[in-house]
Design a protein around this motif. Structure first.
Motif, PDB file in Angstrom:
ATOM      1  N   GLY A  53      66.635  64.034  51.096  1.00  0.00           N
ATOM      2  CA  GLY A  53      66.229  63.517  51.937  1.00  0.00           C
ATOM      3  C   GLY A  53      65.684  61.725  50.148  1.00  0.00           C
ATOM      4  N   SER A  54      65.848  62.005  48.912  1.00  0.00           N
ATOM      5  CA  SER A  54      65.476  61.127  48.195  1.00  0.00           C
ATOM      6  C   SER A  54      66.225  60.282  47.484  1.00  0.00           C
ATOM      7  CB  SER A  54      64.793  62.654  47.125  1.00  0.00           C
ATOM      8  OG  SER A  54      65.523  62.811  46.491  1.00  0.00           O
ATOM      9  N   LYS A  55      66.701  59.078  47.387  1.00  0.00           N
ATOM     10  CA  LYS A  55      67.007  58.834  46.372  1.00  0.00           C
ATOM     11  C   LYS A  55      66.421  58.476  45.338  1.00  0.00           C
ATOM     12  CE  LYS A  55      67.118  53.801  47.629  1.00  0.00           C
ATOM     13  NZ  LYS A  55      66.636  52.680  47.825  1.00  0.00           N
ATOM     14  N   LEU A  56      67.833  58.571  44.644  1.00  0.00           N
ATOM     15  CA  LEU A  56      67.747  58.667  43.179  1.00  0.00           C
ATOM     16  C   LEU A  56      68.145  57.999  41.692  1.00  0.00           C
ATOM     17  CD1 LEU A  56      68.740  62.715  43.166  1.00  0.00           C
ATOM     18  CD2 LEU A  56      66.532  61.851  43.281  1.00  0.00           C
ATOM     19  N   VAL A  57      67.671  58.006  40.810  1.00  0.00           N
ATOM     20  CA  VAL A  57      68.100  57.534  39.613  1.00  0.00           C
ATOM     21  C   VAL A  57      68.307  58.937  38.600  1.00  0.00           C
ATOM     22  CG1 VAL A  57      67.992  56.116  37.605  1.00  0.00           C
ATOM     23  CG2 VAL A  57      67.616  55.295  39.771  1.00  0.00           C
ATOM     24  N   LEU A  58      69.872  58.276  37.850  1.00  0.00           N
ATOM     25  CA  LEU A  58      70.064  59.694  36.646  1.00  0.00           C
ATOM     26  C   LEU A  58      70.272  59.027  35.857  1.00  0.00           C
ATOM     27  CD1 LEU A  58      73.615  61.794  38.597  1.00  0.00           C
ATOM     28  CD2 LEU A  58      70.693  61.657  39.036  1.00  0.00           C
ATOM     29  N   ASN A  61      64.372  49.033  35.586  1.00  0.00           N
ATOM     30  CA  ASN A  61      66.048  49.622  36.281  1.00  0.00           C
ATOM     31  C   ASN A  61      66.126  50.248  37.745  1.00  0.00           C
ATOM     32  OD1 ASN A  61      67.741  47.554  34.543  1.00  0.00           O
ATOM     33  ND2 ASN A  61      68.172  48.875  32.906  1.00  0.00           N
ATOM     34  N   ALA A  62      65.432  51.323  37.247  1.00  0.00           N
ATOM     35  CA  ALA A  62      64.842  52.365  37.921  1.00  0.00           C
ATOM     36  C   ALA A  62      64.467  51.866  38.952  1.00  0.00           C
ATOM     37  CB  ALA A  62      64.275  53.154  37.929  1.00  0.00           C
ATOM     38  N   THR A  63      63.047  51.178  38.980  1.00  0.00           N
ATOM     39  CA  THR A  63      62.483  50.476  40.108  1.00  0.00           C
ATOM     40  C   THR A  63      62.477  49.576  40.662  1.00  0.00           C
ATOM     41  OG1 THR A  63      60.681  49.147  38.778  1.00  0.00           O
ATOM     42  CG2 THR A  63      59.509  51.479  39.017  1.00  0.00           C
ATOM     43  N   GLU A  64      63.706  48.261  39.937  1.00  0.00           N
ATOM     44  CA  GLU A  64      64.097  47.356  40.729  1.00  0.00           C
ATOM     45  C   GLU A  64      65.725  47.992  41.850  1.00  0.00           C
ATOM     46  OE1 GLU A  64      65.628  44.530  38.226  1.00  0.00           O
ATOM     47  OE2 GLU A  64      67.419  44.040  38.996  1.00  0.00           O
ATOM     48  N   HIS A  65      65.985  49.576  41.317  1.00  0.00           N
ATOM     49  CA  HIS A  65      66.780  49.992  41.933  1.00  0.00           C
ATOM     50  C   HIS A  65      66.737  50.642  43.360  1.00  0.00           C
ATOM     51  CE1 HIS A  65      70.492  52.297  44.032  1.00  0.00           C
ATOM     52  NE2 HIS A  65      69.243  53.391  43.308  1.00  0.00           N
ATOM     53  N   PHE A  66      65.667  51.029  43.132  1.00  0.00           N
ATOM     54  CA  PHE A  66      64.599  51.682  44.362  1.00  0.00           C
ATOM     55  C   PHE A  66      64.271  50.493  44.676  1.00  0.00           C
ATOM     56  CE2 PHE A  66      63.442  54.983  41.708  1.00  0.00           C
ATOM     57  CZ  PHE A  66      65.089  56.176  42.732  1.00  0.00           C
ATOM     58  N   GLY A  67      63.207  49.230  44.456  1.00  0.00           N
ATOM     59  CA  GLY A  67      62.602  48.223  44.981  1.00  0.00           C
ATOM     60  C   GLY A  67      61.142  48.885  45.254  1.00  0.00           C
ATOM     61  N   GLY A  68      60.902  49.266  44.687  1.00  0.00           N
ATOM     62  CA  GLY A  68      59.338  49.969  44.325  1.00  0.00           C
ATOM     63  C   GLY A  68      58.929  51.638  43.441  1.00  0.00           C
ATOM     64  N   LEU A  78      61.914  65.803  50.828  1.00  0.00           N
ATOM     65  CA  LEU A  78      61.577  63.995  50.393  1.00  0.00           C
ATOM     66  C   LEU A  78      62.226  62.414  50.765  1.00  0.00           C
ATOM     67  CD1 LEU A  78      63.046  65.614  47.147  1.00  0.00           C
ATOM     68  CD2 LEU A  78      60.807  65.777  47.819  1.00  0.00           C
ATOM     69  N   GLN A  79      62.537  63.061  51.766  1.00  0.00           N
ATOM     70  CA  GLN A  79      62.499  61.726  53.108  1.00  0.00           C
ATOM     71  C   GLN A  79      61.887  60.588  52.083  1.00  0.00           C
ATOM     72  OE1 GLN A  79      65.157  62.430  55.525  1.00  0.00           O
ATOM     73  NE2 GLN A  79      65.167  60.022  54.958  1.00  0.00           N
ATOM     74  N   GLY A  80      61.846  59.112  51.626  1.00  0.00           N
ATOM     75  CA  GLY A  80      61.422  58.169  51.595  1.00  0.00           C
ATOM     76  C   GLY A  80      61.183  57.797  49.942  1.00  0.00           C
ATOM     77  N   LYS A  81      61.440  58.988  49.377  1.00  0.00           N
ATOM     78  CA  LYS A  81      60.464  59.481  48.473  1.00  0.00           C
ATOM     79  C   LYS A  81      61.674  58.740  47.059  1.00  0.00           C
ATOM     80  CE  LYS A  81      57.840  62.778  48.633  1.00  0.00           C
ATOM     81  NZ  LYS A  81      56.014  61.938  48.736  1.00  0.00           N
ATOM     82  N   PHE A  98      58.005  68.372  44.245  1.00  0.00           N
ATOM     83  CA  PHE A  98      58.406  67.209  44.095  1.00  0.00           C
ATOM     84  C   PHE A  98      57.821  66.467  45.299  1.00  0.00           C
ATOM     85  CE2 PHE A  98      62.344  67.156  40.714  1.00  0.00           C
ATOM     86  CZ  PHE A  98      61.172  67.057  39.770  1.00  0.00           C
ATOM     87  N   SER A  99      57.556  67.464  46.231  1.00  0.00           N
ATOM     88  CA  SER A  99      57.146  67.087  47.619  1.00  0.00           C
ATOM     89  C   SER A  99      55.426  66.609  47.859  1.00  0.00           C
ATOM     90  CB  SER A  99      57.831  68.730  48.724  1.00  0.00           C
ATOM     91  OG  SER A  99      57.032  69.893  49.354  1.00  0.00           O
TER      92      SER A  99
END
Lengths: 267, 267, 267, 267
Positions: free
Chosen positions: A34-39, A79-86, A6-9, A237-238
């Motif tokens: 490797g993913s970034k997450l929002v809970l 908030n999530a897309t802002e946090h991820f910047g994408g 999940l690198q980069g996801k 998710f992969s």
């Protein structure tokens, strides 16, 4: 161990109450991969549970959201897309609660206001999540959305009560919205029909222990654990599952296709 | 790109005819993911195809075997375990051939000797493979066996003819043997129900092009390619799918759960 | 009691061995409902059974036919249409025999010659029957063809062994041929998936009694009897079911949709 | 023509709006087959429709009842059993309405208050009907309850919108309540999944004509008519179906098991 699947996801995980939760294990595994997450969870569940410990562990912010509130969901995904910047690559829906089960109402004596609340929380929330993501165009193309379900959507387990109907609803939303999200964005939508699992939520169902052991005996591989379910979600998710959509996927050690296991008869 | 999902695993791949073959793509992906491989095909298919080029690419020996011969299969798996210096982690069965389709017999005018040959090659071979593995105790515990199927096992596609019945048989063998292999060895057995695929075998079916395009239009994600199918197989051979067994898994861009796609009506 | 549901109709019944047979009960009920009948069975089954007593009771000729022989089937349907002085309205296929079960072979040690004989007798015979009827144009428009099946076609009942695969084949033939017969003649083809039934054939399966009782306990209405199955067949042969085709119809007191019945756990 | 299949039976029919309605045809056929009837519909539907003409024809009283009101249902069944002078043998639920479809909301822009109203009317009403019957012990042992459904419960037909979810709910209620009613009273509960039908309700769905013609072309027997559906319901209410329960029964000319009909491609 990580395979960097999940690198980069970027992923949003609903429903991690405490470390028994499947969503908790999913978050841990996604983080490993490797993913970034929002809970996120409902404010009340956040107070009762221990989501902040998870947040620290997987280095993710927690944004509270009531999944029956369009406004909360709108804020969450902003908030999530802002946090991820994408945009978002994947979403896990792991939300379920039955008022009638909590109140120990018989299936032949259900309270319909309770039932509607059950459906709102456990199933309609899934449509709300997707509709909000759709309107915000918040999902990345070829993203993946998964909800957790149970085989009571197909067959009768009396103690599961109106949650059977909730899961039938949930799986139908996955198919219907999967068509739209697939056509516009190549986003896939699936449900995982998981073995009975020893979570705080699961074990609240009457007769859960007996049933857990019965399912474990019927299934040639035994019941699938929350950890194994997390592995399945990582796959979904992969990029390995890009063409799998609108499916209900049994993750149950073989339970769903057993007619009768002689082990149950003591043969 | 590799995620090392099959590092340390040994796999046997049936049915790589040429580089259009799904089995060919599976072998390539398994090799990328770190597994050791043995390739096999029927002697006649080896002559017509180009399996040796694949063998060189994935650094694997080729052992010819007629999948309708118990003796050939016994030798194959003996050679494979000897080559690996250990037991087998995963097996792909990708074998299918219809005599009546080749001979252009109508479904209402089938030749029953042809039909029996079709079933022997396309489906009974799967039981033979598993029975041989079982008797030799050649599968490692928690190993994975997968066969390729098609949705004609559930629904009618007239041009697919008796291959519908072959696939129904195949999927039933997966369930039945999956129970036994799961109980004794925790080995899982599944079938992947793949989109119509532009392989040398597939394109031999009458009206294949029209049908391929129809399925592509019906499926919200389009038809799944052989490469995507190989990704699914990698998942099924990896430790991510340890608790998935006795399932028929649709890998079809959503085709199986579409009732009617307005795109087909030109709406 | 009669409702004259089959008045003026001509039917051919395969597989009445003795008065335990479902086919026997079907013949009796069809006779009550006003149809003319022809009975048939394999020569060897005719010697072991008591079909002549049934023939007398329902006033029908018996024409012996080996259902694995095209020639026998051709003669049978010629004789039947001659006897009726017209075409056939309905056909019941109730034929099943497993060599490997008889020889008590384990599912992991099957004999493939036995298996092929099993499939030939239990499933391919159904295609042969339909293909012969098709070629002779022996079915009346809007006629009905039904075969008896079992839920082992979908789920695993280990003692049922290769009969699971036979029934999967049988049900697939019903779908596939149902398309052709429906398109040309509006003839419908279905299978009835019946509860375990105390017939001479059924009770030959290992552990049948325990299993019969288990299924009876799981099913909210209990196991369906042979008599009840005959009622279902009468419906399928009557004009009440004209638009039902290519279906596998569970006639099982609810067994097929039970996930877990607390009665089994003694709860 | 009558076969006296319902002689001596008492039935309650929901949802006969006008003579296009399936429920209307069912009432006519039940009357022909000898049953006594009570008709019911929502007060507003009674005003827009012509139920009184039916009532006269089948010699039945009409008791208005809002199927989302427990009180109305309680009164209805009290009145019905009083009218019959005994318990009820069969019930038809033919109720469906989608607010979001009426308001032409896209599936990705649904109004959730509308959705909840849709579920309440179209699906929860079925549980309410059964729960009221259960509490009043108003069903005769071995009685029969049937609701009308549609294949959108399993597969995606985009224009059907949230009615897909309604039907998934409805079918789940049939299974769940079927377990309870079967266990206590041997009462069976099923759904009939009917072809698209040219009713006043059906034809309100966007693109209905194109879809109707498409389904007619895909189905080997063509679309099943309302009259044919009534025949199926007669069977389900008769003693011929005593052991059939918790099933969703496709009544659709074979549509459900077609993967691809060459007629659609113009082949």
């Amino acid at each position: 161990m990580s395979n960097n699947l999940l690198q980069g996801k970027n992923g949003v995980i609903f429903g991690a109450l405490d470390e028994q939760s499947i969503a908790w294990k999913v978050a841990e595994r996604c983080n490993e991969e490797g993913s970034k997450l929002v809970l996120t969870n409902a404010p009340i569940a956040m107070r009762f549970g221990t989501i902040n410990a998870l947040a620290e562990k997987v280095n993710a912010p927690v944004f509270g959201a009531d999944a029956t509130s369009d406004e909360d969901l709108e804020n969450l995904f902003k908030n999530a897309t802002e946090h991820f910047g994408g945009k978002i690559d994947f979403v896990l829906h792991s939300i379920g609660m039955s008022m009638n089960v909590r109140k120990k109402k018989d299936y032949t004596d259900l309270n319909y206001d309770f039932m509607k609340t059950t459906f709102d929380i456990s199933a309609i929330s899934f449509h709300r999540v997707m509709q909000t993501l759709w309107k915000q165009e918040a999902m990345k193309d070829w993203g993946s959305i998964t909800a957790l379900s149970y085989i009571a959507a197909q067959r009768v387990f009396p103690d599961y009560s109106e949650m059977a109907e909730s899961k039938a609803l949930l799986e139908s939303f996955a198919r219907s919205f999967g068509y739209h999200f697939g056509t516009r964005n190549k986003v896939r939508v699936n449900t995982v029909s998981q073995s009975p699992t020893m979570t705080t939520a699961g074990s609240g169902v009457k007769g859960f222990d007996e049933f857990f052991n019965y399912a474990d005996k019927v299934s040639p591989l035994g019941n699938a654990s929350a950890e194994a379910c997390a592995d399945y979600c990582v796959f979904l998710f992969s990029d390995l599952s890009k063409m799998v959509t609108m499916q209900n996927l049994f993750h149950d050690g073989g339970f769903s296709n057993m007619g009768m296991n002689p082990a149950v008869l003591g043969l």
